[in-house]
Design an enzyme around this catalytic site. Structure first.
Site, PDB file in Angstrom:
ATOM      1  N   ASN A  83      19.495  -8.005   6.233  1.00  0.00           N
ATOM      2  CA  ASN A  83      18.137  -8.078   5.716  1.00  0.00           C
ATOM      3  C   ASN A  83      17.511  -9.396   6.158  1.00  0.00           C
ATOM      4  O   ASN A  83      17.963 -10.464   5.767  1.00  0.00           O
ATOM      5  CB  ASN A  83      18.195  -8.003   4.179  1.00  0.00           C
ATOM      6  CG  ASN A  83      16.910  -7.485   3.580  1.00  0.00           C
ATOM      7  OD1 ASN A  83      15.874  -7.529   4.211  1.00  0.00           O
ATOM      8  ND2 ASN A  83      16.985  -7.016   2.348  1.00  0.00           N
ATOM      9  N   ALA A 118      13.443  -0.813  -2.441  1.00  0.00           N
ATOM     10  CA  ALA A 118      14.725  -0.677  -3.145  1.00  0.00           C
ATOM     11  C   ALA A 118      14.801  -1.595  -4.365  1.00  0.00           C
ATOM     12  O   ALA A 118      13.841  -2.283  -4.714  1.00  0.00           O
ATOM     13  CB  ALA A 118      15.867  -0.999  -2.187  1.00  0.00           C
ATOM     14  N   ASP A 168      12.946   3.172   1.347  1.00  0.00           N
ATOM     15  CA  ASP A 168      12.114   3.328   2.539  1.00  0.00           C
ATOM     16  C   ASP A 168      12.861   3.021   3.831  1.00  0.00           C
ATOM     17  O   ASP A 168      12.619   3.656   4.862  1.00  0.00           O
ATOM     18  CB  ASP A 168      10.829   2.499   2.436  1.00  0.00           C
ATOM     19  CG  ASP A 168      11.047   1.048   2.037  1.00  0.00           C
ATOM     20  OD1 ASP A 168      12.206   0.579   2.053  1.00  0.00           O
ATOM     21  OD2 ASP A 168      10.053   0.379   1.697  1.00  0.00           O
ATOM     22  N   THR A 169      13.808   2.074   3.785  1.00  0.00           N
ATOM     23  CA  THR A 169      14.559   1.773   4.998  1.00  0.00           C
ATOM     24  C   THR A 169      15.456   2.935   5.396  1.00  0.00           C
ATOM     25  O   THR A 169      15.642   3.215   6.583  1.00  0.00           O
ATOM     26  CB  THR A 169      15.403   0.500   4.831  1.00  0.00           C
ATOM     27  OG1 THR A 169      14.561  -0.556   4.385  1.00  0.00           O
ATOM     28  CG2 THR A 169      16.057   0.098   6.129  1.00  0.00           C
ATOM     29  N   SER A 177       0.834  -1.199   0.000  1.00  0.00           N
ATOM     30  CA  SER A 177       0.000   0.000   0.000  1.00  0.00           C
ATOM     31  C   SER A 177       0.870   1.251   0.000  1.00  0.00           C
ATOM     32  O   SER A 177       2.072   1.194   0.267  1.00  0.00           O
ATOM     33  CB  SER A 177      -0.921   0.028   1.229  1.00  0.00           C
ATOM     34  OG  SER A 177      -0.170   0.162   2.413  1.00  0.00           O
TER      35      SER A 177
END
Length: 474
Positions: A297, A80, A238-239, A14
């Site tokens: 990760n 990413a 976003d990270t 989203s």
């Protein structure tokens, strides 16, 4: 006069538009638009509908106009590694294939024919992930070479969306590093590596750091949305934005950006490209002000999200946590096992893994949830131990930011398993980090230290201690 800032934060499932302003010395946020996202099958591949994403971006911007809250700047962050190729006329070549697509199968071996894995890590400091851009480009080179020959530009997904807004092309630094094609010393493309791999130099655009002013909206976009504003690059990965919002200025604090993926690590001022670091599968991704996000990760809440979906969404996440807490199964799996990346059935994949290791198999929804949460906690414990050994510095606190900060059961498990104090929050870390980069550029604060202190004062943070304590600290 109130100055508004707009973060467009797009995740794998989203996206949302978050408006923010500074009031009484605190950041105040307001969600004004939310929309769905996801990969769909197209032409035999799992793809993103970037055209629809851009329509949703404009729809959210129009709501700013309707509310009478015109932002002085805006910026977009996404996941990413994924990208689009553009031709000389700036038209997309093919589709925006997603990182969960199988096209990169065996592409690592194709890359290693040119540059051995150890040398690649020593050059870039980026951990081996089969979906990294370096392997995706190799897939294009091997499977659709004509597309690479036609390409004039390669833009990461958020850079493409920024281009549609401004007409300006660039690659933002934090996301560029995830390509596994950036030199951690020069902070620029490793063109020698790019040449060796046979990727065309011309497609790689100038790298700009987070906080850079890209430009203004094009006249066409201004007409559509009803206003103009600056476009300021956040940490478009976003990270990177989430880590910027970690409310701590202590470089020894461990963070977990907890969402679909769990990104666990520390901030460092220099990259560690050592062989020991590679063996532990840590990565040196770019951060705000050229800091390094030294992290691992981990599969993360993707597993519980998949379980929830497979159970036809009959349970909320909170209910799954409660069911897990009531379960008594003690089996665990390796969360980083590739079988959990995109299984047809997460429940079958977990059952198969436990069967292979001779452990008790889950029988109920609560059993499956408990296996996932306990496995994550064990993985976090092992990763903390590795971080302390590699960095040579003990840590006392783990900051959990992102949606996973709401998982009370998991936070308590992390404390019990690691013996560390857990500080959970803010939950909207990615959007807050996006906004923080814009606000720093606008001069709302003079230093990152001031910005993080303001984040700590502005949003709820819960503290979990190893004696079972829990309290609200902000």
């Amino acid at each position: 006069m109130v100055r508004y800032y707009l973060a467009v934060d797009i995740g794998a499932s989203s996206g949302r538009h978050i408006l923010a302003a500074i009031r009484d010395g605190k950041i105040v946020t307001e969600e004004i638009h939310r929309f769905p996202n996801g990969m769909t099958q197209r032409g035999g591949h799992l793809c993103w509908d970037v055209g629809q994403l851009f329509e949703e971006i404009k729809a959210g911007m129009k709501k700013c106009k309707e509310l009478g809250k015109i932002p002085v700047s805006m910026g977009i962050d996404t996941w990413a590694v994924d990208f689009v190729l553009l031709d000389e006329k700036n038209q997309m070549i093919g589709d925006a294939v997603g990182y969960r697509d199988s096209r990169t199968e065996n592409m690592d071996q194709e890359v290693y024919k040119t540059i051995p894995e150890k040398e690649l890590y020593a050059r870039t400091g980026i951990q081996k992930q089969i979906f990294n851009t370096i392997y995706q480009l190799m897939a294009v080179k091997k499977q659709q070479p004509e597309d690479l020959e036609r390409a004039a530009s390669m833009l990461m997904v958020p850079d493409y969306l920024h281009f549609l807004l401004t007409g300006e092309k660039c690659t933002e630094y934090t996301n560029a590093t995830t390509t596994q094609l950036v030199d951690p010393v020069t902070k620029d493309w490793d063109f020698e590596l790019i040449d060796r791999l046979g990727y065309p130099r011309k497609i790689f655009r100038k790298i700009l750091p987070a906080g850079s002013v890209l430009g203004h909206l094009t006249s066409q976009i201004q007409e559509e949305v009803g206003f103009d504003c600056q476009v300021v690059l956040p940490g478009t990965h976003d990270t990177a934005s989430a880590v910027l919002a970690v409310p701590s200025n202590d470089l020894s604090s461990v963070y977990i950006s907890s969402g679909t993926w769990s990104l666990m690590g520390i901030e460092r001022m220099e990259a560690d490209c050592s062989e020991k670091s590679r063996e532990c599968n840590f990565t040196n991704e770019g951060g705000y002000h050229y800091r390094y996000r030294y992290l691992k990760n981990i599969m993360g809440l993707w597993m519980i999200q998949s379980l929830k979906k497979e159970l036809s969404d009959q349970y909320s996440f909170a209910e799954l946590c409660s069911l897990a807490e009531a379960s008594e199964i003690n089996s665990i799996v390796n969360c980083n096992d590739s079988r959990f990346l995109a299984p047809a059935s997460m429940m079958d994949a977990i059952t198969e893994a436990l069967r292979d290791s001779g452990q008790e198999e889950p029988k109920s929804a609560g059993d499956f949830a408990r296996v996932i949460y306990r496995s994550l906690a064990v993985c976090y414990r092992d990763t903390v131990n590795e971080i302390e050994a590699l960095a040579g510095t003990p840590c006392e606190k783990i900051h959990v930011v992102g949606g996973g900060a709401n998982a009370d059961y998991l936070n308590r498990l992390i404390t019990e398993t690691t013996g560390k104090t857990v500080l959970a929050g803010p939950t909207e870390a990615t959007a807050i980090g996006n906004l923080t980069a814009q606000m720093l550029t606008a001069g709302e604060w003079q230093t990152l230290h001031e910005a993080r202190a303001c984040i700590y004062d502005s949003f709820e943070v819960k503290k979990y201690t190893k004696n079972g304590g829990k309290e609200h600290v902000s």
